[in-house]
Motif scaffolding. Structure first.
Motif, PDB file in Angstrom:
ATOM      1  N   THR A 134       0.820  -1.207   0.000  1.00  0.00           N
ATOM      2  CA  THR A 134       0.000   0.000   0.000  1.00  0.00           C
ATOM      3  C   THR A 134       0.856   1.260   0.000  1.00  0.00           C
ATOM      4  OG1 THR A 134      -0.125  -0.084   2.419  1.00  0.00           O
ATOM      5  CG2 THR A 134      -1.887  -1.188   1.190  1.00  0.00           C
ATOM      6  N   LYS A 135       2.166   1.117  -0.220  1.00  0.00           N
ATOM      7  CA  LYS A 135       3.065   2.264  -0.194  1.00  0.00           C
ATOM      8  C   LYS A 135       2.679   3.267  -1.270  1.00  0.00           C
ATOM      9  CE  LYS A 135       7.328   1.553  -1.357  1.00  0.00           C
ATOM     10  NZ  LYS A 135       8.715   1.079  -1.315  1.00  0.00           N
ATOM     11  N   ALA A 136       2.615   4.537  -0.912  1.00  0.00           N
ATOM     12  CA  ALA A 136       2.215   5.578  -1.861  1.00  0.00           C
ATOM     13  C   ALA A 136       3.279   5.765  -2.932  1.00  0.00           C
ATOM     14  CB  ALA A 136       1.993   6.886  -1.110  1.00  0.00           C
ATOM     15  N   ASP A 185       0.114   9.198  -6.460  1.00  0.00           N
ATOM     16  CA  ASP A 185      -0.771   9.469  -5.322  1.00  0.00           C
ATOM     17  C   ASP A 185      -0.557  10.889  -4.798  1.00  0.00           C
ATOM     18  OD1 ASP A 185      -1.771   6.833  -5.385  1.00  0.00           O
ATOM     19  OD2 ASP A 185      -0.064   6.132  -4.212  1.00  0.00           O
ATOM     20  N   VAL A 186       0.716  11.275  -4.707  1.00  0.00           N
ATOM     21  CA  VAL A 186       1.044  12.628  -4.240  1.00  0.00           C
ATOM     22  C   VAL A 186       0.475  13.667  -5.202  1.00  0.00           C
ATOM     23  CG1 VAL A 186       2.924  14.243  -3.764  1.00  0.00           C
ATOM     24  CG2 VAL A 186       3.110  11.855  -3.040  1.00  0.00           C
ATOM     25  N   LEU A 244      -3.361  13.966  -4.886  1.00  0.00           N
ATOM     26  CA  LEU A 244      -3.781  14.637  -3.652  1.00  0.00           C
ATOM     27  C   LEU A 244      -3.467  16.135  -3.692  1.00  0.00           C
ATOM     28  CD1 LEU A 244      -5.049  14.183  -0.900  1.00  0.00           C
ATOM     29  CD2 LEU A 244      -2.770  13.694   0.020  1.00  0.00           C
ATOM     30  N   ALA A 284       0.841  16.902   0.723  1.00  0.00           N
ATOM     31  CA  ALA A 284       0.467  15.598   0.164  1.00  0.00           C
ATOM     32  C   ALA A 284       1.514  14.547   0.483  1.00  0.00           C
ATOM     33  CB  ALA A 284       0.274  15.725  -1.351  1.00  0.00           C
ATOM     34  N   LYS A 294       0.966  13.601   4.108  1.00  0.00           N
ATOM     35  CA  LYS A 294      -0.263  12.841   4.342  1.00  0.00           C
ATOM     36  C   LYS A 294      -0.159  11.421   3.814  1.00  0.00           C
ATOM     37  CE  LYS A 294      -5.269  13.272   4.048  1.00  0.00           C
ATOM     38  NZ  LYS A 294      -6.402  14.165   3.704  1.00  0.00           N
ATOM     39  N   THR A 295       0.530  11.231   2.691  1.00  0.00           N
ATOM     40  CA  THR A 295       0.628   9.884   2.098  1.00  0.00           C
ATOM     41  C   THR A 295       1.833   9.105   2.603  1.00  0.00           C
ATOM     42  OG1 THR A 295       1.891  10.768   0.223  1.00  0.00           O
ATOM     43  CG2 THR A 295      -0.511  10.634  -0.032  1.00  0.00           C
ATOM     44  N   ASN A 296       2.704   9.781   3.386  1.00  0.00           N
ATOM     45  CA  ASN A 296       3.950   9.149   3.844  1.00  0.00           C
ATOM     46  C   ASN A 296       4.806   8.689   2.660  1.00  0.00           C
ATOM     47  OD1 ASN A 296       3.411   9.386   6.662  1.00  0.00           O
ATOM     48  ND2 ASN A 296       1.986   7.652   6.479  1.00  0.00           N
ATOM     49  N   TYR A 297       4.736   9.484   1.588  1.00  0.00           N
ATOM     50  CA  TYR A 297       5.509   9.130   0.392  1.00  0.00           C
ATOM     51  C   TYR A 297       6.998   9.331   0.653  1.00  0.00           C
ATOM     52  CZ  TYR A 297       7.521   9.492  -4.288  1.00  0.00           C
ATOM     53  OH  TYR A 297       8.307   9.336  -5.401  1.00  0.00           O
TER      54      TYR A 297
END
Length: 353
Positions: free
Chosen positions: A13-15, A19-20, A23, A52, A55-58
């Motif tokens: 589920t890693k961003a 995804d960044v 968002l 972003a 929040k996504t821990n990217y």
């Protein structure tokens, strides 16, 4: 759950950078530029990207960042075919325009390269080996294209338009179901309404060494045989190109030989062939569709260039350009796509059939 299992679940589920971008409400290219230290990102946009990322821990990959700094940000559209056929093909022009628009949205540049003959193939093969572009969109007008060999043993992001030659294609492809779409079109031509039935169709084929042509011809033979009589003698014109003049020449040959007198519908493998057929029928004093119905395939500009306008199949070439570009952009960034992407088609009924 053990720690190893938890780690595996987290990995799934890693961003990623997309995804960044989603968002933050910006393009992938903007996020990439900001994370790689480029100065041309506004403060407000930078703040949204930072939020972003948090929040996504990217976590940007160090190796991916290193590769990004070495990228050319160029995607090459390679078109292999005779120059005249390429420049007169409305489908290629549509793909070129929409693919370019999608690539520009990422802040990248698309360049178009045409190969005509052995010298062109050799030059393009050397260009590919040199790493000229980050990715490639391929449009070939020939089965078994030698350019494909350049991608066979290299891990180069690439996508090809057309799957009429599915065997051993070395990259993902985008196409339509030519067989099903042509079959639906032919059934409409034969039975345009409950009170109208056509029983003597003929077919003008495109070059059978090119994508889509064999499937469309097979659909004609099988559908007409199924709908009419297995012993019906099918008038078929086999041709070396898709040009308007070729469609006209096929009608003229049938007229000169007397075959045209027994025909009430002409199904063509594409719109340019159909446009030529309509124009020649008019020159011969035949009315379309009252005497002979005509249909095409593609829903290109050629379908609306004649009177009456041509009944055809829309294979959404504008969508194809966007999808081709999207697949190669994702591949450049390490995101795989399905091996084959089939786009929808739509029967477009106009006055010719």
């Amino acid at each position: 759950m053990d720690n190893n299992a938890a780690g595996r679940t987290a990995d799934k589920t890693k961003a990623n950078i997309y995804d960044v971008a989603a968002l933050a409400g910006v393009s992938y290219a903007t996020v990439s530029r900001y994370l790689n230290g480029h100065p041309n990102v506004s403060k407000s946009t930078a703040a949204r990207i930072d939020a972003a990322v948090a929040k996504t821990n990217y976590i940007p990959s160090a190796s991916a960042q290193s590769l990004a700094r070495q990228r050319s940000h160029i995607v090459a559209l390679i078109i292999h075919g005779e120059s005249e056929a390429v420049t007169r093909d409305p489908n290629i022009m549509t793909i070129m325009a929409t693919a370019n628009k999608r690539i520009a949205q990422e802040g990248w540049q698309m360049v178009t390269v045409m190969a005509d003959g052995d010298t062109g193939v050799n030059n393009i093969t050397r260009m590919i080996a040199s790493g000229f572009a980050d990715g490639y969109i391929l449009f070939t007008l020939e089965k078994g294209d030698p350019i494909l060999a350049a991608f066979d043993k290299r891990q180069i992001p690439a996508v090809i338009s057309g799957t009429g030659f599915k065997d051993n294609v070395p990259c993902p492809s985008v196409d339509v179901d030519n067989t099903s779409a042509m079959s639906d079109l032919i059934r409409h031509v034969l039975h345009p309404d409950p009170d109208h039935r056509r029983i003597h169709p003929a077919y003008i084929s495109g070059p059978l060494n090119m994508p889509g042509a064999p499937e469309r011809l097979t659909a004609f033979i099988n559908t007409v045989t199924e709908e009419l009589h297995p012993n019906y003698n099918l008038p078929i014109s086999y041709n070396d190109d898709w040009l308007r003049e070729t469609g006209a020449a096929a009608v003229r040959r049938w007229h000169d030989s007397g075959v045209l007198d027994g025909v009430d519908a002409i199904v063509c493998a594409n719109d340019t062939l159909a446009a030529g057929a309509v124009e020649e029928l008019h020159r011969l004093g035949r009315h379309v569709p009252e005497d002979i119905a005509v249909s095409g395939f593609d829903n290109s500009s050629a379908a609306t260039s004649t009177m009456p306008q041509i009944t055809t199949v829309d294979q959404h070439m504008e969508m194809r350009g966007e999808v081709l570009a999207d697949i190669v952009i994702k591949k450049i960034n390490g995101i795989d796509s399905p091996r084959t992407v089939m786009l929808p088609t739509e029967l477009v009924v106009r006055q010719s059939a």
